[in-house]
Design an enzyme around this catalytic site. Sequence first.
Site, PDB file in Angstrom:
ATOM      1  N   TRP A  47       0.834  -1.199   0.000  1.00 44.22           N
ATOM      2  CA  TRP A  47       0.000   0.000   0.000  1.00 44.22           C
ATOM      3  C   TRP A  47       0.873   1.254   0.000  1.00 44.22           C
ATOM      4  O   TRP A  47       0.524   2.283  -0.572  1.00 44.22           O
ATOM      5  CB  TRP A  47      -0.907   0.010   1.245  1.00 44.22           C
ATOM      6  N   HIS A  48       2.056   1.170   0.662  1.00 44.54           N
ATOM      7  CA  HIS A  48       2.918   2.344   0.785  1.00 44.54           C
ATOM      8  C   HIS A  48       3.613   2.717  -0.514  1.00 44.54           C
ATOM      9  O   HIS A  48       4.136   3.819  -0.637  1.00 44.54           O
ATOM     10  CB  HIS A  48       3.963   2.135   1.885  1.00 44.54           C
ATOM     11  N   GLY A  49       3.672   1.795  -1.459  1.00 41.97           N
ATOM     12  CA  GLY A  49       4.311   2.148  -2.711  1.00 41.97           C
ATOM     13  C   GLY A  49       4.501   0.922  -3.573  1.00 41.97           C
ATOM     14  O   GLY A  49       4.587  -0.202  -3.072  1.00 41.97           O
TER      15      GLY A  49
END
Lengths: 472, 381
Positions: A321-323
Amino acid sequence: MVFSSLLFLFYYLPVVILGYFIIPKNFKNLWLLVVSLFFYAWGEPVFVLLMIGVILLNFISGLWIQRLKDIGRLFTARFALILCIILNLASLGFFKYADFLISNINLIPGVSIPLPGIALPIGVSFFTFQALSYTIDVYRGDVSAQRSPVAFGTYVALFPQLIAGPIVQYKTIDEQLTNRVHSYDKFGEGVRRFIVGLAKKVLIANTVGEIWSNISGMDISTLPVLTAWIGILAFTFQIYFDFSGYSDMAIGLGKMFGFEFLENFNYPYMSKSITEFWRRWHISLGTWFRDYVYIPLGGNRKGLPKQLRNILIVWMLTGIWHGASWNFVLWGLYFGILLAIEKLFLLNILKRLPSAISHIYTMFIVIISWVIFAFDNASDGFAYLSAMFGGGGALFDNQSIYLLITNFILLLIGSIGSTDYPKRFVESLENKLAKKQTLVTSGACAVLLGLAVLCVAYLVDASYNPFLYFRF
Amino acid sequence: MNKKVVTIGFLILLFGVSIINILTPQNSFSEYENRYLQQFPKLDADDIFSGKFSENFAAYSADQFIGRNGWISLKTLAELAILKKDNGRVYFGKGGTLFDATEEIDGKQLEKNLNSLAEYIETMNSQIPNLDSSVLLVPTSSEILSDFLPPYAPVPDQQAVIKKVSDRLNGTAKVYNPTELLKSHKGDYLYYRTDHHWTTDGAYTVYSGWAKEIGLEPLPKDSFVISQISSSFYGTLHSKANLFTIKPDTVNAYNFKDNVIVEAKFGEKDVRNSLYFDEYIGKKDVYSYFLGGNKPLVEITTTTNNGKTIMVIKDSFANCFVPFLCKHYEKIVVVDPRHLNTDYLELARQNNITDLLVLYNVPNFTVDRNIPRLAPKKSEK
């Protein structure tokens, strides 16, 4: 647009506040929706259409699911929900992960698909997750569908939390969307919260960020141990003060307009285990994954093996989700495995250890995780880790000493600022002076004014760009 | 805490600053930063959709912020208060002395520059008999005034560069290292505190050492009339620092008692009888008083009737140094490879040079990408 800019502070915000409070009650949401779309379109003039698409998709899905449920067609409602989830995730996948997926598929010999080269729309992960939480909650019957497209659009696009969270779940502000209180108390508290957040971002996060970008830009293979640790400590503070400062600003701005968002950070660097850390760090994301992934997968109710599997799935997703990059997957798995280990036995041991030791253990794990997080190229990340433990050769050099001397106070401010001591100090002071409200108010105003003035000075300086053509 | 007071105070400040910003007339140019400031951007559909409008507007909001320089000074003061010693651009040294914090030694470029220079001088030596060549690399203030640097401030090793150059050119040219001489005079005013250049006194000190080294009799200080041309010079380092508490520099010029310049040609149409440009007195860029800044080619004819011609290949450190050569050479040809792309062998032959001086400050000699222009063209070797 970002909050920590002169543009936001002295052009956008005054117009928004002025408009909001002179417009009649029934049109306040419409005003917020319009200025929020403008806020987003300012930096992303084209992608604002994507956001409007996500709003419409979930608004219509919500109404449709509600209708199907009302007439008892539960199976079709389930189908509608799944369709809506697929469409949301497909748009997120396309805009955020397409390049990543294809470049990995291209690793298969003989495959060479051209990369679409899609630019990432700002905040897409945040607003997609917010909108999804609504549709799922409608299906679950936790909320009833919002009938006003303006109120729903305001919920998704609301500029305070649009770009960097917190991820507000619909059920927590359902009531407030149509019926919220405005008061001097709330507004004043919002001002305090906003200025504190701005100071965290501008005065601390940005300045320690400069230390980190300076050090991470050096030749990592010869980095002395001390320099490497100063660098990663700087990054540790940068990411916390940046993110939590942004959440503070969002919560503060929300209060000014009468909204109460849930807290997103609760002094995570004071934690004594990783389990505790993730209850205090980016709370809104953790809650989202708990409510919409972990519990539906069975949570901890289906035996230990399934629970461990669920933990790993959730943390892999949290990572990605963060990247769109493997280091984030690795980062998520790293935490997933540690959480599983803590669940199995470590947590019991940690509870019995002196708190200083469990605190050091937690921060050590967290700091190492930021190395994985900071480098999207794994070999650079490992080189940096190695430098932290002597791989660069020297323990320290002149430059490390210089960096330590000149940044010591800043790092100290960062350490104290990431605990709740300042907050407790202020509270006890306010209690002691409870009878001298004038003194408390003027003191608070002086501190807030001082912080605001410094923030403006730092923001103006950021644009200072001497062009020295007569250099040599 | 009374939230109503906080609310009203905040709103007054927010709207007050915002209205003052809008009502204040725009500035077009910043002397400090030496650049044009962003004006209110034009509304243009293409710019809006490409995001260029919002970029320009953000720049406008910062560039035209009320009291811009004061805010920047305030930030610097705040950083100094928490023991920061640099702002990424300059080091804040003792006694208000500023140092360039971006100085660097570029090893690869040094290699290229040194090879080009060696090849150039070797070719000249083979073509011009009895050519006297010397190379003068001047350390910057961070090397000489290291006592004034913040403790442990990382600065490049300039001696290593001079040693490398000296080793490579051994037998080709005289390499004069002025470090010891400068250090023995470090109580003098050798470098500007607010600019990256040396002072005219610094240049004179090195001139006398260099002259002895190459067998000339340096002129004593009392053969010059020294005049102060500015006592309010704020140089490039001050621009990078932008701190109002720093005191300005004074700038001196050394003049000969008699007229030694027959003609100084700075360009096709700019012929003068002085090496000094009075028009820069009172301007921000006072250092351009010397030779008018960095001209590509300056040809000086003096009253010194000895038939000697020197070519000076240089950066701006030479600008206040060149005047000292006037009593030693009949012709002085000053070239700046950054601004003059020519056949340097041909230039030397045309001018029948008898002497060559290469004068750079040390870091600049390692980062300047134009020094390879000196290398002889392949056909001439």
